[in-house]
Motif scaffolding. Structure first.
Motif, PDB file in Angstrom:
ATOM      1  N   ARG A 101       0.852  -1.184   0.000  1.00 18.37           N
ATOM      2  CA  ARG A 101       0.000   0.000   0.000  1.00 18.37           C
ATOM      3  C   ARG A 101       0.892   1.240   0.000  1.00 18.37           C
ATOM      4  O   ARG A 101       2.066   1.181   0.387  1.00 18.37           O
ATOM      5  N   GLU A 118      -1.813   6.386   1.498  1.00 14.79           N
ATOM      6  CA  GLU A 118      -3.056   5.693   1.865  1.00 14.79           C
ATOM      7  C   GLU A 118      -2.731   4.324   2.473  1.00 14.79           C
ATOM      8  O   GLU A 118      -3.051   3.281   1.905  1.00 14.79           O
ATOM      9  N   ALA A 139      -3.961   2.604   4.788  1.00 14.48           N
ATOM     10  CA  ALA A 139      -5.070   1.765   5.236  1.00 14.48           C
ATOM     11  C   ALA A 139      -5.966   1.326   4.086  1.00 14.48           C
ATOM     12  O   ALA A 139      -6.977   0.662   4.309  1.00 14.48           O
ATOM     13  N   SER A 140      -5.588   1.659   2.856  1.00 14.29           N
ATOM     14  CA  SER A 140      -6.443   1.370   1.710  1.00 14.29           C
ATOM     15  C   SER A 140      -5.678   0.589   0.645  1.00 14.29           C
ATOM     16  O   SER A 140      -4.516   0.879   0.351  1.00 14.29           O
ATOM     17  N   SER A 141      -6.364  -0.400   0.043  1.00 17.91           N
ATOM     18  CA  SER A 141      -5.784  -1.157  -1.062  1.00 17.91           C
ATOM     19  C   SER A 141      -6.299  -0.688  -2.414  1.00 17.91           C
ATOM     20  O   SER A 141      -6.085  -1.356  -3.434  1.00 17.91           O
ATOM     21  N   GLN A 180      -1.905  -4.203  12.280  1.00 23.25           N
ATOM     22  CA  GLN A 180      -1.962  -2.756  12.454  1.00 23.25           C
ATOM     23  C   GLN A 180      -3.087  -2.197  11.597  1.00 23.25           C
ATOM     24  O   GLN A 180      -3.370  -2.714  10.508  1.00 23.25           O
ATOM     25  N   GLU A 181      -3.711  -1.146  12.076  1.00 28.05           N
ATOM     26  CA  GLU A 181      -4.804  -0.552  11.315  1.00 28.05           C
ATOM     27  C   GLU A 181      -4.308   0.013   9.987  1.00 28.05           C
ATOM     28  O   GLU A 181      -4.959  -0.152   8.950  1.00 28.05           O
ATOM     29  N   LYS A 182      -3.152   0.659  10.010  1.00 24.33           N
ATOM     30  CA  LYS A 182      -2.550   1.196   8.794  1.00 24.33           C
ATOM     31  C   LYS A 182      -1.373   0.311   8.422  1.00 24.33           C
ATOM     32  O   LYS A 182      -0.246   0.545   8.842  1.00 24.33           O
ATOM     33  N   GLU A 183      -1.649  -0.739   7.652  1.00 30.46           N
ATOM     34  CA  GLU A 183      -0.658  -1.761   7.325  1.00 30.46           C
ATOM     35  C   GLU A 183      -0.311  -1.716   5.842  1.00 30.46           C
ATOM     36  O   GLU A 183      -1.063  -2.194   4.996  1.00 30.46           O
ATOM     37  N   ARG A 184       0.820  -1.119   5.523  1.00 26.66           N
ATOM     38  CA  ARG A 184       1.248  -1.054   4.116  1.00 26.66           C
ATOM     39  C   ARG A 184       1.618  -2.433   3.569  1.00 26.66           C
ATOM     40  O   ARG A 184       1.452  -2.695   2.382  1.00 26.66           O
ATOM     41  N   THR A 228      -7.220  -5.708  15.368  1.00 24.67           N
ATOM     42  CA  THR A 228      -6.211  -4.899  16.025  1.00 24.67           C
ATOM     43  C   THR A 228      -6.224  -5.186  17.523  1.00 24.67           C
ATOM     44  O   THR A 228      -7.152  -5.831  18.049  1.00 24.67           O
TER      45      THR A 228
END
Length: 459
Positions: free
Chosen positions: A34, A38, A40-42, A211-215, A238
Motif C-alpha cells: 500500500r 493511503e 489503510a487502503s488497497s 496494524q490498522e494502517k498496514e502497508r 487490532t
C-alpha cells in the motif's frame, strides 16, 4: 562473490526499458505495498522496492544457513522455556528499557498464574551477511534472529518470477534457470496450520493481530490465502478490537466476537509505539489464553538483542542445548562478536574499544522493525553520552559485519532506475511447533524451513 552484470549496468537506455518491464511484472506477480499516502487502503497500491537483477548467494553458504536453521529453531525454543535464563539475562536491561520491562512483566504474570497453552509455534527469520574470512573465503555471519512478525515471506515468494522474467528478456536463460524456487509463505502457513490442528478444535479460527494502517498487507495476505486453501479461516483484528471484543472462558479459551481462536499470529506488537495502555491489556489477555501464540511472550523475549549477546558467551549454548556439540558448533560458527554494555569492567572495556575503533562496531538497542542501529559518529556520540549512565544496559555492541559490495540497479516507486553499490542480506525462515501436555515442553517437530532471498543465483 558478487554477480557482475557488466555492460548491462552501463547501458542507461536498456536499463530504463528493463526497469519498466520489471516493474510491470512485479505488479502482475503481486510484489505490492500500500502507499504511504493511503496506508489503510488497497485501492491505490504500488510495487515493493526491489533490485533489477538477482544477487548471487554462494551455494555452500546457502546450504549452511539451511542446516543451522534447525539448530536455531531448537535454540529459540530452549531459551523460551528457560525462565531462569531469561530473567538473569534481561535483569539489567529491564531496569533501563521500559518496553522490554513491560513484556517481561507479562511473562512473569503468566508464569505465576500458570501457562494455559499447550501448543507453541515459532515462525522465525534468521538474517545473515557474507563476510570475507582471513583466507579470502566467504563466511556466513548472523545479524539477528527475528522471533515476532518476521515479514516478507509472502513477497519473497513472488520475486523469483520477476527476476526470471528480467533475465529471460535478456535471453539469459541459463542464468534464469539458476534462480531457485522460493515459497516461504507456504512454509509459514504450514506451521500455523499444524498449530491449529494440534489445538484440536476444527471450528476455531486463526487470529492475525494487525496494524490498522498496514502497508505490507499483501505479504500477510499470501499466508492467509495459503491457510484458506486448507480450509483454515483467518480473521484480522487490532489490539483495540481485542480489548473491546476479546474474552476468555473458564478454561481460558480465547473468543473474539464469539468465535473461538486456536492460533494468534502477531504482525503487530514489536515496537513501543504500537502499544497504548489498552493495547498492553489486550496483549496480556491474549497471553493468558490457551491459544497458540506466535510468538508467545517468552519467545518474543528470546529474540531480544540482549539474549543474542548473552548466547555468544562461552558455555551458554552448551547449557541450553546439552549433549548437542554439533549443533553448538554450527551455531557458534555464524556468530559475530557481541559485547555487553552493562555497567562494570566488561562494559567499560567494550565502550573503550568502540570509541577507539568506531568503524569496527555497531550499537544496537532492544528494538525490532529496522532503522534503530547506530553507526560511526552517531554511535560515538551515543556512547559518550551513555558511558557514565546505567541506561547503557539497554544496548549491546556488535562487531560490524563487512560484506563485499557490488553494483545493482535499485527500483523504487517515484524514483528513476539507478545503479548503486549494494550489499546482500540472506534471511532464512524457520518454522517449529512444540506440544506439551503437562509440564511444558515434551515434543518438538520440524515443520518447514524456507529461504527468504533476494532471488539469488546458485553458482
Amino acid at each position: 562473490m558478487a554477480t557482475n552484470w557488466g555492460s548491462l549496468l552501463q547501458n542507461k537506455q536498456q536499463l530504463e526499458e528493463l526497469a519498466r518491464q520489471a516493474v510491470d511484472r512485479a505488479l502482475a506477480e503481486g510484489v505490492l505495498l500500500r502507499t504511504s499516502q493511503e496506508p489503510a487502503s488497497s485501492e491505490v497500491v504500488s510495487y515493493a522496492p526491489f533490485t533489477l537483477f538477482p544477487s548471487l548467494v554462494p551455494s555452500a553458504l546457502l546450504e549452511q544457513a539451511y542446516v543451522v536453521q534447525m539448530d536455531f529453531n531448537l535454540l529459540v525454543d530452549a531459551v523460551s522455556q528457560n525462565a531462569a535464563f531469561l530473567e538473569q539475562t534481561l535483569s539489567s536491561t529491564i531496569k533501563q528499557d521500559d518496553f522490554t520491562a513491560r513484556l517481561f512483566d507479562i511473562h512473569k504474570q503468566v508464569l505465576k498464574e500458570g501457562i494455559a497453552q499447550t501448543v507453541f509455534l515459532g515462525l522465525n527469520r534468521s538474517d545473515y551477511m557474507f563476510q570475507r574470512s582471513a583466507d579470502g573465503s566467504p563466511a556466513l555471519k548472523q545479524i539477528e534472529i527475528n522471533t515476532i512478525s518476521a515479514s516478507f515471506g509472502g513477497l519473497a515468494s513472488r520475486t523469483p518470477a520477476v527476476h526470471r522474467h528480467v533475465l529471460s528478456v535478456l535471453s539469459k536463460t541459463k542464468e534464469a534457470g539458476k534462480i531457485l524456487s522460493n515459497n516461504p509463505s507456504k512454509g509459514l502457513a504450514l506451521g500455523i496450520a499444524k498449530a491449529w490442528e494440534l489445538y484440536g478444535s476444527p471450528n476455531a479460527l486463526v487470529l492475525l493481530i494487525a496494524q490498522e494502517k498496514e502497508r505490507n498487507i499483501f505479504d500477510q495476505r499470501a499466508i492467509e490465502n495459503e491457510l484458506l486453501a486448507r480450509n483454515i479461516h483467518v480473521i484480522r483484528r487490532t489490539f483495540e478490537d481485542i480489548s473491546e471484543k476479546g474474552s476468555l472462558d473458564q478454561d481460558r479459551r480465547l473468543f473474539v466476537d464469539g468465535q473461538e481462536i486456536a492460533v494468534v499470529y502477531f504482525r503487530d506488537g514489536y515496537m513501543p509505539r504500537q502499544y497504548s495502555l489498552q493495547n498492553w491489556e489486550a496483549r496480556l489477555l491474549l497471553e493468558r489464553s490457551r491459544a497458540a501464540k506466535c510468538p508467545d511472550i517468552a519467545t518474543q523475549l528470546a529474540g531480544t538483542k540482549k539474549v543474542q549477546q548473552e548466547l555468544s558467551r562461552p558455555g551458554m549454548l552448551e547449557m541450553l542445548l546439552p549433549g548437542q556439540p554439533e549443533a553448538v558448533a554450527r551455531l557458534r560458527a555464524t556468530f559475530a562478536g557481541l559485547y555487553s554494555l552493562d555497567v562494570g569492567e566488561e562494559g567499560d572495556q567494550a565502550i573503550a574499544e568502540a570509541l577507539a575503533a568506531p568503524s569496527r562496531f555497531v550499537l544496537k538497542p532492544q528494538r525490532e522493525g529496522g532503522g534503530n542501529n547506530l553507526y560511526g559518529e552517531e554511535m560515538v556520540q551515543a556512547l559518550k553520552q551513555l558511558k557514565d549512565s546505567e541506561e547503557r544496559a539497554s544496548y549491546i555492541l556488535m562487531e560490524k559485519i563487512e560484506p563485499e559490495p557490488f553494483e545493482n540497479c535499485l527500483l523504487r516507486p517515484g524514483s528513476p532506475a539507478r545503479v548503486v553499490q549494494c550489499i546482500s542480506e540472506l534471511g532464512i525462515f524457520g518454522v517449529y511447533v512444540s506440544e506439551a501436555k503437562d509440564p511444558r515442553p515434551a515434543h518438538l517437530t520440524r515443520v518447514s524451513d524456507e529461504a527468504l532471498m533476494r532471488s539469488p543465483l546458485q553458482p
